[in-house]
Design a protein around this motif. Structure first.
Motif, PDB file in Angstrom:
ATOM      1  N   THR A  70     -19.068 -29.541  35.539  1.00 22.58           N
ATOM      2  CA  THR A  70     -19.283 -29.041  34.115  1.00 22.58           C
ATOM      3  C   THR A  70     -18.999 -30.131  33.100  1.00 22.58           C
ATOM      4  O   THR A  70     -19.643 -30.170  31.763  1.00 22.58           O
ATOM      5  N   GLY A  74     -21.676 -30.907  30.353  1.00 21.90           N
ATOM      6  CA  GLY A  74     -21.490 -30.804  28.894  1.00 21.90           C
ATOM      7  C   GLY A  74     -21.653 -32.132  28.087  1.00 21.90           C
ATOM      8  O   GLY A  74     -22.261 -31.799  26.887  1.00 21.90           O
ATOM      9  N   PHE A 269     -28.681 -26.476  31.024  1.00 25.79           N
ATOM     10  CA  PHE A 269     -27.246 -26.589  31.454  1.00 25.79           C
ATOM     11  C   PHE A 269     -26.504 -25.537  31.807  1.00 25.79           C
ATOM     12  O   PHE A 269     -25.853 -25.393  32.700  1.00 25.79           O
ATOM     13  N   LEU A 274     -23.235 -23.514  34.743  1.00 28.54           N
ATOM     14  CA  LEU A 274     -22.095 -22.435  34.056  1.00 28.54           C
ATOM     15  C   LEU A 274     -22.230 -21.424  34.873  1.00 28.54           C
ATOM     16  O   LEU A 274     -22.600 -20.243  34.363  1.00 28.54           O
TER      17      LEU A 274
ATOM     18  N   THR B  31     -22.073 -25.170  21.882  1.00 30.53           N
ATOM     19  CA  THR B  31     -22.157 -26.100  23.263  1.00 30.53           C
ATOM     20  C   THR B  31     -20.430 -25.911  24.048  1.00 30.53           C
ATOM     21  O   THR B  31     -20.244 -25.215  25.195  1.00 30.53           O
ATOM     22  N   THR B  34     -20.083 -22.149  24.913  1.00 32.18           N
ATOM     23  CA  THR B  34     -20.547 -21.604  26.144  1.00 32.18           C
ATOM     24  C   THR B  34     -19.745 -21.978  27.444  1.00 32.18           C
ATOM     25  O   THR B  34     -19.708 -21.439  28.502  1.00 32.18           O
ATOM     26  N   VAL B  35     -19.128 -23.323  27.231  1.00 33.77           N
ATOM     27  CA  VAL B  35     -18.355 -23.803  28.346  1.00 33.77           C
ATOM     28  C   VAL B  35     -17.259 -23.122  28.335  1.00 33.77           C
ATOM     29  O   VAL B  35     -16.546 -22.444  29.374  1.00 33.77           O
ATOM     30  N   THR B  38     -16.939 -19.579  29.933  1.00 34.26           N
ATOM     31  CA  THR B  38     -17.154 -19.183  31.445  1.00 34.26           C
ATOM     32  C   THR B  38     -15.670 -19.233  32.179  1.00 34.26           C
ATOM     33  O   THR B  38     -15.512 -18.871  33.303  1.00 34.26           O
ATOM     34  N   ALA B  50     -24.373 -16.487  28.196  1.00 31.75           N
ATOM     35  CA  ALA B  50     -24.589 -18.117  28.391  1.00 31.75           C
ATOM     36  C   ALA B  50     -26.105 -18.126  28.030  1.00 31.75           C
ATOM     37  O   ALA B  50     -26.351 -19.037  27.099  1.00 31.75           O
TER      38      ALA B  50
END
Lengths: 276, 114, 555, 320
Positions: A70, A74, A269, A274, B31, B34-35, B38, B50
């Motif tokens: 990830t 990212g 992505f 994810l 960005t 969105t990470v 999770t 997402a």
């Protein structure tokens, strides 16, 4: 014959069958948007394949996505977004006739492209090394091959954090899909207890995820390459001062293309990296 | 090489740098977001969040970086038509494959597991 | 000031000379001619394959070839006819020639893309035909997995060819959309465009939005063969039915790429040769757009027996019927146009009437196939083969021939032998019905398609069908003969031989390089009151004098 | 002409359709007939009007234009609405019958079907395998079908039913035959070289005769001499796709005169074709491959017992 006509009221860039620059520009723009529509529908097929397999075989995706990093994904997203930003600024520079700025911004954009592909290469190579490939080539190292847990933890650099952070929660939530056979960090799972990452027994047909992964990122990568070639071309032309307020169509169109490449990655992505 | 801004010959909209900067900042934050989300398990909500964030990011790119906000409506119509077809395609493919999934033999792949 | 029509002045054919001036031309008219020659060559090749098929089927057992050869021949017949001939047929050949002329424009919006489209076609066609020589292909034009992923023939090669052909088609469609949007002259509103342009516009929408899906489908198929990615191949855990969704998402709209421009041509022909304004212009125009939209919603009717779920079968059956409505509207409007007209049965009009007859059969037999209960029996039988040929051959090819005869004087500057033209069209009509009507009967009696051997009970129908195909071959050789003859010996064509009013008839035959020597303005293309017949040139001239190519009547 | 227009007959084949031999066939045919007459009506309408206009208003070359009305909204709405209503009706009746066609009744008699290049195999509840479909009359029968290789399609025209047979999944098809006798089965989905030869028969037994047939048929070794059983297996288990009986070339060696010869092996050396070699070739085909042939034969381990293998050996011996 399309580039001729230096006659009165006919600038050099104006083709003979257009009445004026505005008509020509808006025609080019519409043409480009139509082309982008075809690109979207080209990728649509891959998104359909993704959606069908993800919804019918979620266990494959949950299992396999741990092999993706990830962090790298990212960073790549940010690199591509930044290059999109410099591209958009580049169009502005062209519109305003800021030649040096345009050259600088296009160079930065190009650099972003190289950065993206470089990181992609690192990711691809790791997968190649571990046999995480498509179809019958999917042949991940079997447990017996491990000489030691530490070595493995280093090698599989693309999944160092997943088991520690996300895996335990996820495993509790999806007990029927992924048996919680192990929750330890990478490489500590005893052999024979599923894969070393701690996400339980390997489901059938995991190779399909990697087929889809390589198709999606591969086709996207080809588009990045094409976009970079186009940017390189307008970079050369802009060094010669080809673009200014009266004529910047190629910069604008290449910009649109580059943004589309970015746009597709924006969706790739979360869909690939994810997964829950 | 003309450097002055000539409004009469100008075709297309010039986007101010601060606006571009604001957009890229928003894209970066999204960005990260969105990470970040999770880390929380929200069940089936996760994929919708997402994708929702991706749609917002995509809209920012399309509207500002790609100038669609100021562009001729036909170009937007082209984009929207293509997206509608993507949804149509995904929708029918999902509807059908989900409906016949029970008929499929689980794990069938003789060339993979002979 | 030149006198273009009366003296053999410079025109697009003689303005420059040499092979390169053709192969690298950016002139839409020359590109149209290049396309015309190319697709007619493909049609000849595909036609020869058809003759081989029909000859093989003269007897129930082996006749002139082996089963494998037969499978290759019908595959190549389908692939060549569809991808090389009928999809580019009307848009890229006739459309390229007349679309800018009808708009009063000098060219299409992107002439270089236009040339590139032709070169891509040549490249794709070359690769596709090369696959015949290298191990052939035996999958049928539908490339169904897993047969196509496991057969030993050169599927990957032909798929590459078709992929490139797809790009060629996209570029043509993209060019047409932009041209129609941006290059209409003053006074030509959307509703003053000739209906052919509505047809081409609708077609172009499908070309642009559907063809990329064919591209990705073929790419995935090639990847399946080369890398074994396992999306479509059950032996690798894939789903063969999913391939059919992919394939038909493009290939159903593709049949409307084939038929919509044909309907546009017929709208032109019926109005001009009835000497009467087209009836219900807006209904016809909107029905083209409606067909283009519906075309994307019905692909699943190719999969009623495939293992597609009952739910989706139901939805697609319902949606499929929706296509029949705009089609019916068009037929009724054409009939109403003929009503109380002054109908002239010239060759193009005979083709238009053939179209009306054959397309009606093609459309009505579609009802049997859209209805789920009856489709189950008829699916994958000769009934489908017959239905498809009634629509595609009886529809598109007949309309193409009508259009070819209609614009032939404009393209070449020569008139063909009218009497032979009429005779050939009648022979073709008879041959067509003998060939394909029999196939409806075979199909409903249960003869499956793509059969090399068949049951004795179908022998006489098959033989009748083959005889019909030979009759058609005679007609095609006649047509080729008198058209080629006209190039050498034909009477010089007047600027407006049919008394039509769309803008391409306001310039000499053949047109000059820049199409028009003045700026054009939109006119009502179906208002023929401004033209009167002139015996001396056997063509029409403006009521106000002149020859119609110079005066400002149009302005 | 009368034949041309006669669409359906009870049981017997008509000009258009094969015999009507299942419960569903009658319902399908009545829909077929309805669409047929609807089509004839609209076709006649278009042709009569078109021909009449073309003849009545035919004019000499060089005519001027006619000025009449160029649209009539009421008329156009009428000919939009009428077809719309008609197709709604068509959809509905077609859909209702389809649902009955595609939903197997509960407690239907189940027969397993395998499609492979290029034959059908029908496995009956007691394990007996036959290359034809046998079923009792007036009974609901459901076929549970899958494919070993590519897509095939089970098509029984007399029953008006058809269903693709797809690898990797099961599809179902059911019927209730109303007549006894033999009916054609075709493969309707193109599947390669011998696609058109991938036929079979649906043999419908009279009331009370099916069970005795199955019992009798299952008892192969008690009923037939080994050579005949071997021949049945030869046809039934895919041997004939590769091994000819007439000396013709194939994917595998011909059986003609094979027994007792010395064959050269692809790895070098040679072997006498005797009982043991044939037995080994059936159970472990890759062990000794004859020179000039590819090692493509699947193993039949577990599909044949000793009695079966003996029968096949006897059959090969008999082919001279």
């Amino acid at each position: 014959m399309t580039d001729s006509h230096g006659s009165e009221g006919h600038p050099a860039h104006l083709q003979h069958h257009f009445d004026n620059s505005r008509q020509q520009f808006s025609a080019s723009k519409l043409g480009m948007w139509l082309f982008l529509a075809t690109e979207i529908l080209l990728f649509a097929g891959l998104f359909v394949a993704y959606a069908v397999y993800r919804s019918n075989h979620p266990e494959i995706f949950i299992y396999a996505h741990y092999f993706l990093d990830t962090k790298l994904g990212g960073i790549n997203t940010m690199v591509l977004l930044l290059s999109s930003f410099t591209m958009a600024w580049g169009v502005r520079a062209a519109q305003l006739g800021q030649r040096k700025l345009l050259v600088a911004l296009l160079s930065l954009t190009l650099l972003g492209g190289f950065g993206f592909l470089g990181i992609k290469y690192v990711e691809y190579e790791a997968k190649w090394k571990h046999g995480l490939l498509w179809g019958t080539n999917y042949n991940p190292e079997s447990h017996d091959d491990h000489t030691g847990a530490d070595e493995h933890a280093e090698e599989v650099e693309e999944a160092p954090t997943a088991p520690e952070t996300g895996a335990p929660d996820r495993l509790n939530l999806e007990p029927t899909v992924v048996p919680p056979s192990a929750t330890g960090p990478a490489g500590t799972v005893p052999p024979g207890e599923g894969l070393p990452h701690g996400q339980g027994a390997e489901p059938d047909n995991v190779h399909i995820f990697f087929g889809i992964y390589f198709l999606m990122t591969g086709l996207h990568g080809i588009h990045v390459l094409v976009g970079m070639s186009l940017i390189f071309w307008i970079l050369l032309k802009s060094i010669g001062g080809a673009y200014g307020p009266k004529y910047f169509t190629p910069v604008d169109l290449v910009g649109l293309y580059w943004h589309l490449v970015d746009l597709i990655w924006i969706f790739l992505f979360p869909l690939l990296y994810l997964i829950h | 090489m003309a450097t002055e801004h000539n409004h009469h010959d100008q075709v297309g909209h010039v986007v101010p740098v601060p606006l571009l900067g604001g957009v890229i900042a928003a894209l970066m934050i999204l960005t990260w977001l969105t990470v970040f989300v999770t880390k929380f398990d929200l069940g089936s909500l996760n994929i919708f969040i997402a994708l929702g964030i991706a749609v917002i990011k995509g809209a920012l790119v399309v509207l500002f970086f790609m100038h669609l906000r100021w562009d001729a409506p036909i170009n937007g119509i082209v984009l929207i038509s293509s997206l509608l077809l993507v949804f149509l395609f995904i929708g029918f493919a999902l509807m059908d494959s989900a409906a016949y999934a029970p008929d499929q033999i689980p794990g069938y792949a003789p060339r993979i597991n002979p | 000031m030149s006198t273009a029509a009366t003296t053999p002045d410079s025109n697009y054919l003689n303005v420059t000379k040499g092979a390169l001036s053709w192969l690298l031309t950016l002139d839409h008219k020359r590109i149209g001619i290049l396309y015309l020659v190319s697709i007619l060559s493909s049609f000849f090749l595909g036609g020869m394959m058809a003759m081989l098929i029909r000859t093989e089927l003269l007897t129930p057992g082996d006749t002139i070839m082996t089963a494998d050869q037969y499978n290759q021949v019908f595959t190549l017949h389908g692939a060549i006819m569809i991808f090389l001939f009928i999809i580019p047929g009307i848009p890229a050949a006739l459309g390229n020639f007349v679309l800018p002329l009808m708009l009063g424009a000098k060219d299409v919006a992107f002439p270089r893309l236009n040339l590139m489209s032709w070169w891509l076609w040549i490249t794709g066609a070359f690769i596709a035909v090369a696959s015949i020589l290298i191990n052939a292909v035996d999958t049928g034009w539908t490339f169904y997995t897993p047969y196509s992923t496991t057969t030993g023939t050169s599927v990957t090669l032909i798929v590459t060819g078709v992929f490139i052909l797809g790009f060629s088609s996209i570029l043509t469609g993209l060019n047409f959309i932009v041209t129609i949007h941006k290059l209409r002259p003053k006074g030509m509103t959307w509703f003053k465009m000739p209906l052919l342009l509505w047809g081409l516009y609708s077609t172009a929408i499908i070309q642009v939005l559907a063809t990329p899906v064919l591209g990705i489908t073929l790419l995935l198929l090639a990847m399946e063969r080369v890398m074994g990615i396992g999306i479509f191949d059950a032996a690798l855990g894939g789903d063969p039915v999913l391939f059919q969704h992919f394939f038909w998402f493009y290939s159903h709209p593709a049949v409307y790429i084939m038929i919509l421009p044909a309907m546009g041509v017929i709208s032109e022909l019926i109005s001009v040769f009835s000497r009467k304004h087209i009836f219900g212009y807006k209904f016809i125009a909107f029905s083209s757009i409606a067909i283009a939209v519906f075309s994307f919603l019905v692909w699943g009717h190719h999969m009623f027996t495939s293992g597609q779920s009952e739910l989706v079968n139901m939805i697609f059956s319902a949606l499929t019927f929706s296509v029949s409505i705009p089609s019916a509207i068009k037929v009724f409007n054409w009939l109403a146009t003929m009503y109380k007209g002054r109908i002239q049965l010239d060759t193009p009009m005979l083709y238009a009437l053939s179209f009306l007859f054959l397309f009606t059969i093609g459309g009505l037999t579609g009802l049997f196939l859209a209805t789920l209960a009856t489709d189950i029996h008829l699916h994958d039988t000769y009934f489908i083969v017959a239905h498809f040929h009634y629509v595609m051959f009886g529809g598109t090819v007949i309309a193409f021939l009508g259009g070819l005869h209609y614009w032939w004087p404009k393209m070449t500057g020569k008139m063909y032998n009218e009497k032979l033209g009429r005779i050939a069209s009648v022979i073709l009509f008879v041959g067509f019905n003998v060939t394909f009507f029999t196939q409806f009967v075979m199909g409903s009696r249960g003869m499956p398609r793509r059969y090399f051997h068949y049951q004795e009970q179908f022998t006489s129908l098959n033989q009748l069908s083959s005889v019909g195909s030979y009759i058609m071959a005679v007609a095609f050789f006649m047509i080729a003969g008198y058209l080629l003859h006209s190039l050498a010996k034909g009477r010089k064509a007047p600027a407006n031989p049919w008394g039509a009013n769309s803008l391409e008839w306001h310039t000499p035959s053949p047109p000059p390089f820049d199409n028009f020597d003045r700026e054009m303005r939109g006119v009502d293309p179906y208002d023929y009151t401004g033209w009167k017949y002139d015996e001396s040139i056997e063509g029409y001239v403006p009521v106000g004098g002149g020859d119609g190519t110079r005066d400002s009547r149009a302005v | 002409m009368i034949g041309f227009l006669s669409t359906t007959g009870a049981g017997e084949p008509s000009f258009w359709l094969p015999s009507q031999s299942s419960t569903i066939a009658q319902r399908v045919d009545s829909i077929w007939e309805f669409i047929f007459w609807l089509s004839v009506f609209f076709f006649a309408l278009v042709v009569v009007l078109g021909a009449r206009f073309a003849l009545k208003y035919r004019a000499a070359r060089g005519q001027g234009t006619v000025a009449t009305t160029d649209h009539n909204t009421v008329l156009e709405v009428v000919w939009t609405v009428i077809p719309t209503l008609l197709v709604v009706v068509l959809f509905w009746i077609g859909f209702r019958t389809y649902i009955d066609m595609s939903t197997p009744p509960e407690n239907a008699y189940e027969i397993q079907v395998t499609g492979q290049k290029w034959q059908w195999l029908f496995t009956y509840p007691n394990g007996y395998v036959d290359e034809n479909l046998h079923a009792p009359v007036n009974t609901d029968v459901v076929l549970v079908m899958t494919s070993e290789d590519v897509i095939h399609s089970m098509f029984i025209p007399a029953f008006r039913t058809k269903q693709d047979v797809v690898p990797g999944r099961y599809s179902k098809l059911w019927f209730n035959a109303t007549e006894t006798g033999e009916f054609d089965i075709y493969c309707a989905e193109y599947c390669g070289t011998s696609h058109s030869d991938m036929g079979a028969k649906a043999i419908i037994h009279p009331e009370g005769e099916y069970e005795p047939w199955l019992k009798d048929a299952s008892n192969l070794h008690g009923r037939f001499p080994p050579v005949e059983i071997g021949e049945k297996y030869y046809k039934r288990f895919g041997c004939k796709q590769c091994h000819s009986l007439d000396g013709g070339a194939g994917i595998g060696p011909t059986f003609k005169g094979l027994y007792g010869t010395m064959e050269r092996l692809s790895g070098g050396g040679s072997v006498l074709v005797d009982e043991n070699y044939i037995r080994e070739s059936i159970l472990n085909p890759q062990a000794k491959v004859t020179e000039g042939y590819s090692p493509v034969m699947p193993t039949y381990q577990g599909r044949f017992n000793d009695q079966d293998i003996t029968a096949i050996i006897e059959f090969i011996k008999s082919v001279e």
